[in-house]
Design a protein around this motif. Structure first.
Motif, mmCIF file in Angstrom:
data_model
loop_
_atom_site.group_PDB
_atom_site.id
_atom_site.type_symbol
_atom_site.label_atom_id
_atom_site.label_comp_id
_atom_site.label_asym_id
_atom_site.label_seq_id
_atom_site.Cartn_x
_atom_site.Cartn_y
_atom_site.Cartn_z
ATOM 1 N N ASN A 1 0.818 -1.216 0.000
ATOM 2 C CA ASN A 1 0.000 0.000 0.000
ATOM 3 C C ASN A 1 0.848 1.260 0.000
ATOM 4 O OD1 ASN A 1 -2.686 -0.659 0.011
ATOM 5 N ND2 ASN A 1 -2.983 -0.458 2.209
ATOM 6 N N ASP A 2 1.539 1.450 1.136
ATOM 7 C CA ASP A 2 2.196 2.735 1.307
ATOM 8 C C ASP A 2 3.235 2.744 2.429
ATOM 9 O OD1 ASP A 2 0.441 2.624 3.539
ATOM 10 O OD2 ASP A 2 -1.018 3.856 2.513
ATOM 11 N N PHE A 3 4.123 3.736 2.318
ATOM 12 C CA PHE A 3 5.011 4.116 3.409
ATOM 13 C C PHE A 3 4.568 5.510 3.853
ATOM 14 C CE2 PHE A 3 8.032 1.476 0.822
ATOM 15 C CZ PHE A 3 8.289 0.510 1.778
ATOM 16 N N VAL A 4 4.690 5.791 5.134
ATOM 17 C CA VAL A 4 4.376 7.129 5.633
ATOM 18 C C VAL A 4 5.543 7.592 6.501
ATOM 19 C CG1 VAL A 4 2.716 8.543 6.928
ATOM 20 C CG2 VAL A 4 1.911 6.519 5.699
ATOM 21 N N ILE A 5 5.952 8.856 6.296
ATOM 22 C CA ILE A 5 6.975 9.465 7.159
ATOM 23 C C ILE A 5 6.291 10.608 7.876
ATOM 24 C CG2 ILE A 5 9.142 10.762 7.188
ATOM 25 C CD1 ILE A 5 9.833 9.438 4.525
ATOM 26 N N LYS A 6 6.316 10.601 9.192
ATOM 27 C CA LYS A 6 5.667 11.705 9.918
ATOM 28 C C LYS A 6 6.378 11.971 11.234
ATOM 29 C CE LYS A 6 2.243 8.567 11.733
ATOM 30 N NZ LYS A 6 0.974 8.287 12.245
ATOM 31 N N SER A 7 6.085 13.114 11.778
ATOM 32 C CA SER A 7 6.661 13.464 13.075
ATOM 33 C C SER A 7 6.016 12.571 14.127
ATOM 34 C CB SER A 7 6.347 14.935 13.350
ATOM 35 O OG SER A 7 6.577 15.221 14.700
ATOM 36 N N ASN A 8 6.778 12.185 15.137
ATOM 37 C CA ASN A 8 6.129 11.374 16.177
ATOM 38 C C ASN A 8 5.636 12.249 17.324
ATOM 39 O OD1 ASN A 8 8.206 11.659 18.069
ATOM 40 N ND2 ASN A 8 7.947 9.531 18.744
ATOM 41 N N SER A 9 5.683 13.597 17.101
ATOM 42 C CA SER A 9 5.136 14.511 18.099
ATOM 43 C C SER A 9 4.120 15.415 17.398
ATOM 44 C CB SER A 9 6.264 15.352 18.690
ATOM 45 O OG SER A 9 6.733 16.243 17.703
ATOM 46 N N SER A 10 3.626 16.417 18.115
ATOM 47 C CA SER A 10 2.652 17.318 17.485
ATOM 48 C C SER A 10 3.342 18.418 16.673
ATOM 49 C CB SER A 10 1.755 17.921 18.567
ATOM 50 O OG SER A 10 2.583 18.520 19.533
ATOM 51 N N GLU A 11 4.684 18.414 16.670
ATOM 52 C CA GLU A 11 5.411 19.430 15.890
ATOM 53 C C GLU A 11 5.426 19.080 14.407
ATOM 54 O OE1 GLU A 11 9.363 19.696 17.507
ATOM 55 O OE2 GLU A 11 8.562 19.908 19.520
ATOM 56 N N ILE A 12 5.628 20.107 13.563
ATOM 57 C CA ILE A 12 5.725 19.813 12.133
ATOM 58 C C ILE A 12 7.071 19.138 11.841
ATOM 59 C CG2 ILE A 12 4.138 21.595 11.360
ATOM 60 C CD1 ILE A 12 6.533 23.310 10.584
ATOM 61 N N ASP B 1 2.672 17.820 8.284
ATOM 62 C CA ASP B 1 2.512 16.641 9.159
ATOM 63 C C ASP B 1 3.340 15.441 8.692
ATOM 64 O OD1 ASP B 1 0.806 18.087 10.653
ATOM 65 O OD2 ASP B 1 -0.993 16.902 10.243
ATOM 66 N N GLY B 2 3.520 15.329 7.372
ATOM 67 C CA GLY B 2 4.288 14.188 6.883
ATOM 68 C C GLY B 2 4.041 13.933 5.409
ATOM 69 N N LEU B 3 4.589 12.833 4.912
ATOM 70 C CA LEU B 3 4.465 12.478 3.501
ATOM 71 C C LEU B 3 4.035 11.023 3.380
ATOM 72 C CD1 LEU B 3 7.758 14.126 2.155
ATOM 73 C CD2 LEU B 3 5.431 14.868 1.607
ATOM 74 N N ILE B 4 3.132 10.770 2.424
ATOM 75 C CA ILE B 4 2.737 9.388 2.109
ATOM 76 C C ILE B 4 3.385 9.044 0.777
ATOM 77 C CG2 ILE B 4 0.810 7.809 1.607
ATOM 78 C CD1 ILE B 4 -1.055 9.854 2.966
ATOM 79 N N ILE B 5 3.983 7.882 0.701
ATOM 80 C CA ILE B 5 4.534 7.417 -0.569
ATOM 81 C C ILE B 5 3.750 6.153 -0.883
ATOM 82 C CG2 ILE B 5 6.626 6.666 -1.809
ATOM 83 C CD1 ILE B 5 6.975 8.578 1.432
ATOM 84 N N SER B 6 2.881 6.236 -1.902
ATOM 85 C CA SER B 6 1.956 5.109 -2.098
ATOM 86 C C SER B 6 2.148 4.423 -3.443
ATOM 87 C CB SER B 6 0.508 5.578 -1.912
ATOM 88 O OG SER B 6 -0.082 5.868 -3.125
ATOM 89 N N THR B 7 1.873 3.132 -3.448
ATOM 90 C CA THR B 7 1.885 2.340 -4.679
ATOM 91 C C THR B 7 0.555 2.597 -5.401
ATOM 92 O OG1 THR B 7 0.736 0.492 -3.669
ATOM 93 C CG2 THR B 7 3.138 0.461 -3.501
ATOM 94 N N PRO B 8 0.428 2.175 -6.658
ATOM 95 C CA PRO B 8 -0.881 2.306 -7.302
ATOM 96 C C PRO B 8 -1.977 1.569 -6.523
ATOM 97 C CG PRO B 8 0.814 1.956 -8.941
ATOM 98 C CD PRO B 8 1.475 1.766 -7.611
ATOM 99 N N SER B 9 -1.708 0.337 -6.030
ATOM 100 C CA SER B 9 -2.798 -0.359 -5.311
ATOM 101 C C SER B 9 -3.076 0.250 -3.946
ATOM 102 C CB SER B 9 -2.573 -1.859 -5.150
ATOM 103 O OG SER B 9 -1.290 -2.216 -5.338
ATOM 104 N N GLY B 10 -2.114 0.963 -3.399
ATOM 105 C CA GLY B 10 -2.348 1.642 -2.126
ATOM 106 C C GLY B 10 -3.008 3.003 -2.314
ATOM 107 N N SER B 11 -3.184 3.413 -3.582
ATOM 108 C CA SER B 11 -3.680 4.773 -3.827
ATOM 109 C C SER B 11 -5.104 4.983 -3.315
ATOM 110 C CB SER B 11 -3.591 5.122 -5.317
ATOM 111 O OG SER B 11 -4.441 4.294 -6.069
ATOM 112 N N THR B 12 -5.858 3.886 -3.118
ATOM 113 C CA THR B 12 -7.239 4.022 -2.624
ATOM 114 C C THR B 12 -7.294 4.004 -1.090
ATOM 115 O OG1 THR B 12 -7.383 1.657 -3.044
ATOM 116 C CG2 THR B 12 -8.480 3.100 -4.624
ATOM 117 N N ALA B 13 -6.117 3.907 -0.437
ATOM 118 C CA ALA B 13 -6.090 3.846 1.026
ATOM 119 C C ALA B 13 -5.787 5.258 1.597
ATOM 120 C CB ALA B 13 -5.079 2.788 1.471
#
Ligand code: NAP
Length: 266
Positions: free
Chosen positions: A123-134, A152-164
């Motif tokens: 589906n996807d990888f997500v990179i985000k802060s683990n706190s409330s900071e940007i 907040d972060g970035l999602i890197i998604s595959t085509p099949s993960g694009s609907t998630a």
């Protein structure tokens, strides 16, 4: 030698019921069934929702054995077979009335001060802060600096993960066999101080996407692969590119993707 089928199911009652039914029907037709992954099996069946499908694929380490899903979950976007169609599915499977779709996967290499390792996702990888900071991330495509992301972060998604997650964050829907992947921002900041692309970006699968946390950012970063989250400190970079592995998925109705989309989302 008996033909072997792997069947994995999650812990809801309906899934157990579906497992018992599917196992009995396959055994009546002369097949053997395994509840754990066996490489010599000809098919892996995941019973549950999309979560069960993702876990089945990860726990088997993205094998060459093809997959199919039976839906007993809440959404079940990956799961083509419904509970009441289990008999028909087994007949069609034995009669070879299906095609095998090759689903493209993504790979991420993560380097910290101490470790380097690679991970695959469906589906996807997500990179985000683990706190409330940007979080501040430098984004490079094929070594070209594109932007310094703040948000907040970035999602890197595959085509099949694009609907998630990607779709919830405003990304585009991509047909699962398309060659490319998507970079989708989570609450990007666009101001005189921070300039980031607020749309999702479709990147060709011949490219490499590199994401580098800003140097002063020694705080923990959350890295999520298909919903499995871990925190890392002192990340030097994340590097994303197409995986040389593919997931093989049986499709019984060639129009299923569009029927499923209307059925599950509209
Ligand atoms: P979850 O948080 O329990 O469920 C996430 C929801 O997304 C479930 O309804 C799931 O379907 C559905 N889903 C999963 N993959 C999908 C796909 N390819 N297309 C359409 N819907 C899909 O987590 P999970 O079940 O373990 O799944 C992990 C995925 O959750 C991640 O890969 C991420 O994409 C997604 N997620 C979405 C959001 C969001 O939309 N705001 C936030 C965090 C994570 P089932 O009900 O059938 O399981």
């Amino acid at each position: 030698m008996k033909r072997l089928i792997n069947i994995f199911f999650n812990d809801n009652i309906k899934s157990l019921e579906a497992f018992i039914k599917t196992k009995e029907l396959f055994e009546k037709r002369g097949f053997e069934v395994s509840e754990t992954f066996k490489e010599e099996a000809e098919l892996s069946i995941c019973i549950g929702g999309d979560g069960a499908f993702l876990r089945g694929v990860h726990n088997s380490d993205f094998p060459k054995v093809p997959f199919v899903g039976i839906n007993t979950g809440t959404l079940g976007f990956f799961q083509e077979i419904s509970f009441d169609k289990i008999e028909k599915f087994i007949d069609d499977y034995i009669d070879g009335k299906y095609i095998v779709e090759k689903i493209r996967l993504l790979e991420c290499t993560l380097k910290t001060n101490d470790i380097i390792f690679s991970n695959k996702c469906l589906n996807d990888f997500v990179i985000k802060s683990n706190s409330s900071e940007i979080i501040h991330l430098d984004v490079y495509i094929d070594d070209n600096h594109l932007e310094t992301f703040a948000g907040d972060g970035l999602i890197i998604s595959t085509p099949s993960g694009s609907t998630a997650y990607n779709m919830s964050a405003g990304g585009s829907i991509m047909y699962p066999t398309l060659r490319g992947f998507q970079l989708t921002p989570l609450a990007p900041i666009f101001s005189k101080v921070y300039r980031t692309i607020s749309n999702s970006l479709v990147i060709p699968d011949t490219s490499t996407l590199k994401i580098v946390p800003l140097e002063n950012q020694h705080k923990k970063i959350s890295f999520v692969a298909d919903g499995i989250e871990k925190d890392y400190t002192d990340v030097s970079y994340f590097e994303f590119k197409k995986s040389r592995f593919k997931l093989y998925k049986l499709v019984f109705n060639e129009n299923w993707y569009w029927i499923n989309m209307k059925d599950k989302f509209l």
